[in-house]
Design a protein around this motif. Structure first.
Motif, PDB file in Angstrom:
ATOM      1  N   MET A 207       0.867  -1.183   0.000  1.00 52.13           N
ATOM      2  CA  MET A 207       0.000   0.000   0.000  1.00 52.13           C
ATOM      3  C   MET A 207       0.900   1.229   0.000  1.00 52.13           C
ATOM      4  O   MET A 207       1.685   1.433   0.915  1.00 52.13           O
ATOM      5  N   THR A 208       0.805   2.043  -1.027  1.00 55.91           N
ATOM      6  CA  THR A 208       1.694   3.198  -1.172  1.00 55.91           C
ATOM      7  C   THR A 208       1.448   4.222  -0.069  1.00 55.91           C
ATOM      8  O   THR A 208       0.364   4.239   0.543  1.00 55.91           O
ATOM      9  N   PRO A 209       2.438   5.088   0.211  1.00 60.82           N
ATOM     10  CA  PRO A 209       2.236   6.134   1.217  1.00 60.82           C
ATOM     11  C   PRO A 209       1.015   7.008   0.925  1.00 60.82           C
ATOM     12  O   PRO A 209       0.294   7.404   1.852  1.00 60.82           O
ATOM     13  N   GLU A 210       0.759   7.315  -0.331  1.00 62.90           N
ATOM     14  CA  GLU A 210      -0.397   8.134  -0.675  1.00 62.90           C
ATOM     15  C   GLU A 210      -1.692   7.390  -0.368  1.00 62.90           C
ATOM     16  O   GLU A 210      -2.665   7.982   0.106  1.00 62.90           O
ATOM     17  N   GLU A 211      -1.722   6.096  -0.605  1.00 62.33           N
ATOM     18  CA  GLU A 211      -2.916   5.304  -0.285  1.00 62.33           C
ATOM     19  C   GLU A 211      -3.122   5.228   1.220  1.00 62.33           C
ATOM     20  O   GLU A 211      -4.263   5.270   1.704  1.00 62.33           O
ATOM     21  N   LYS A 212      -2.036   5.116   1.974  1.00 57.19           N
ATOM     22  CA  LYS A 212      -2.151   5.111   3.436  1.00 57.19           C
ATOM     23  C   LYS A 212      -2.765   6.412   3.931  1.00 57.19           C
ATOM     24  O   LYS A 212      -3.624   6.417   4.825  1.00 57.19           O
ATOM     25  N   LYS A 213      -2.330   7.527   3.356  1.00 58.86           N
ATOM     26  CA  LYS A 213      -2.870   8.823   3.768  1.00 58.86           C
ATOM     27  C   LYS A 213      -4.369   8.900   3.464  1.00 58.86           C
ATOM     28  O   LYS A 213      -5.159   9.394   4.270  1.00 58.86           O
ATOM     29  N   LYS A 214      -4.781   8.420   2.307  1.00 58.21           N
ATOM     30  CA  LYS A 214      -6.196   8.440   1.943  1.00 58.21           C
ATOM     31  C   LYS A 214      -7.015   7.556   2.883  1.00 58.21           C
ATOM     32  O   LYS A 214      -8.128   7.924   3.283  1.00 58.21           O
ATOM     33  N   LEU A 215      -6.472   6.406   3.248  1.00 59.87           N
ATOM     34  CA  LEU A 215      -7.162   5.522   4.185  1.00 59.87           C
ATOM     35  C   LEU A 215      -7.316   6.200   5.540  1.00 59.87           C
ATOM     36  O   LEU A 215      -8.387   6.133   6.161  1.00 59.87           O
ATOM     37  N   ILE A 216      -6.263   6.866   5.995  1.00 58.63           N
ATOM     38  CA  ILE A 216      -6.333   7.589   7.271  1.00 58.63           C
ATOM     39  C   ILE A 216      -7.383   8.696   7.197  1.00 58.63           C
ATOM     40  O   ILE A 216      -8.143   8.915   8.148  1.00 58.63           O
ATOM     41  N   GLY A 217      -7.445   9.393   6.066  1.00 62.15           N
ATOM     42  CA  GLY A 217      -8.461  10.425   5.899  1.00 62.15           C
ATOM     43  C   GLY A 217      -9.861   9.867   6.000  1.00 62.15           C
ATOM     44  O   GLY A 217     -10.754  10.492   6.599  1.00 62.15           O
ATOM     45  N   TYR A 218     -10.081   8.683   5.439  1.00 62.85           N
ATOM     46  CA  TYR A 218     -11.408   8.063   5.523  1.00 62.85           C
ATOM     47  C   TYR A 218     -11.736   7.677   6.963  1.00 62.85           C
ATOM     48  O   TYR A 218     -12.863   7.888   7.434  1.00 62.85           O
ATOM     49  N   VAL A 219     -10.771   7.099   7.664  1.00 58.36           N
ATOM     50  CA  VAL A 219     -10.997   6.716   9.063  1.00 58.36           C
ATOM     51  C   VAL A 219     -11.324   7.939   9.912  1.00 58.36           C
ATOM     52  O   VAL A 219     -12.236   7.906  10.758  1.00 58.36           O
ATOM     53  N   GLU A 220     -10.592   9.028   9.686  1.00 59.90           N
ATOM     54  CA  GLU A 220     -10.893  10.266  10.403  1.00 59.90           C
ATOM     55  C   GLU A 220     -12.321  10.723  10.117  1.00 59.90           C
ATOM     56  O   GLU A 220     -13.024  11.221  11.008  1.00 59.90           O
ATOM     57  N   GLU A 221     -12.758  10.542   8.885  1.00 58.63           N
ATOM     58  CA  GLU A 221     -14.098  10.970   8.485  1.00 58.63           C
ATOM     59  C   GLU A 221     -15.174  10.157   9.190  1.00 58.63           C
ATOM     60  O   GLU A 221     -16.127  10.716   9.742  1.00 58.63           O
ATOM     61  N   ILE A 222     -15.058   8.842   9.190  1.00 55.06           N
ATOM     62  CA  ILE A 222     -16.133   8.013   9.739  1.00 55.06           C
ATOM     63  C   ILE A 222     -16.138   7.992  11.261  1.00 55.06           C
ATOM     64  O   ILE A 222     -17.187   7.749  11.873  1.00 55.06           O
ATOM     65  N   THR A 223     -14.991   8.227  11.876  1.00 58.16           N
ATOM     66  CA  THR A 223     -14.942   8.175  13.340  1.00 58.16           C
ATOM     67  C   THR A 223     -15.308   9.508  13.986  1.00 58.16           C
ATOM     68  O   THR A 223     -15.510   9.558  15.207  1.00 58.16           O
TER      69      THR A 223
END
Length: 269
Positions: A207-223
């Motif tokens: 999982m590329t660093p950019e994909e990790k950042k996007k995943l973190i952004g989604y988690v921040e959104e839903i939580t």
């Protein structure tokens, strides 16, 4: 007249000499300054590593061994990198209070400087993932499309353990996937890099660093998003929803039964 002409200095001679001196001084500084800076950085790093070694000796050697070689109670730390230390110690999971199937998140007992020192010492024992920079994990500035892509990544890789809403879930042998609400983005990134406990490692090749950042952004959104449907019952899905329906339905049936019994008794009188 010729002697005077020969002894007379050109009017730009002073300027030329000054410029030449400045060039020489600037060149000398350009050569010496980086060396001095590198020496200062190396000395500061050595001091930090030594401070980390002392902290490690006091707080970690009882489980991880005098040289971080590991033991029956704890794994070797050689080659885990600074990111693993920053995650484990920065979330309070380490030092552990007592052995168990999984170390829970708890109050952090070290300062940021002490955590950095321990991480530097462990990193000096062998190559491993380093602590990520803010631009790698900070989701600020992501677009809606980026967050949507992060949602796809989260549902594909994380929901089996952490639940679709990031509320966590139970795993075999007394282990569990922790909830993701309130977790620092840096620690989420480090968890993907290092794979703590039963979590798999998501290297940059997976999982590329950019994909990790996007995943973190989604988690921040839903939580952090408010519940639009009233009580979310922990967002654990049909289990809690079915339990709530069963309890409410059972309570209603009991009340109806009591009412019927009371009404029947009055009719008999």
């Amino acid at each position: 007249m010729r002697l005077l002409s020969a002894g007379r200095r050109h009017r730009f001679a002073g300027v030329v000499v000054t410029l030449f001196a400045l060039v020489v001084l600037g060149g000398t500084y350009a050569v010496i300054a980086p060396q001095q800076r590198a020496a200062a950085d190396a000395a500061a790093q050595a001091t930090q590593i030594e401070e980390g070694r002392k902290l490690f000796a006091v707080s970690c050697t009882s489980c991880h061994g005098l040289n971080a070689e590991g033991s029956k109670e704890a794994p070797s730390l050689i080659g885990v990198g600074a990111a693993a230390v920053d995650f484990q110690v920065g979330t309070g999971r380490m030092p552990a209070q007592q052995p168990g199937p999984q170390m829970p998140r708890k109050k952090v007992i070290f300062t940021d400087e002490e955590i950095a020192a321990i991480a530097a010492y462990v990193a000096s024992l062998g190559p491993g993932p380093s602590v990520p920079a803010p631009e790698q994990y900070d989701p600020e500035g992501l677009s809606d499309a980026d967050i949507a892509e992060g949602g796809e990544l989260f549902r594909t890789n994380c929901t089996a353990c952490h639940n679709v809403a990031g509320k966590g879930g139970a795993l075999p042998w007394g282990k569990y996937a922790p909830k993701l609400g309130g977790v620092d983005p840096r620690h989420m990134y480090e968890a993907m890099l290092t794979g703590p406990q039963q979590m798999p490692v998501f290297s940059d090749e997976v999982m590329t660093p950019e994909e990790k950042k996007k995943l973190i952004g989604y988690v921040e959104e839903i939580t952090t998003a408010p519940s639009q449907g009233g009580f979310d019952l922990g967002s654990l899905g049909p289990v809690t929803e079915g339990l709530a329906t069963w309890l409410i339905g059972l309570a209603v049936l009991v009340l109806v039964a009591v009412w019927i019994a009371a009404r029947g008794a009055r009719v008999k009188k």
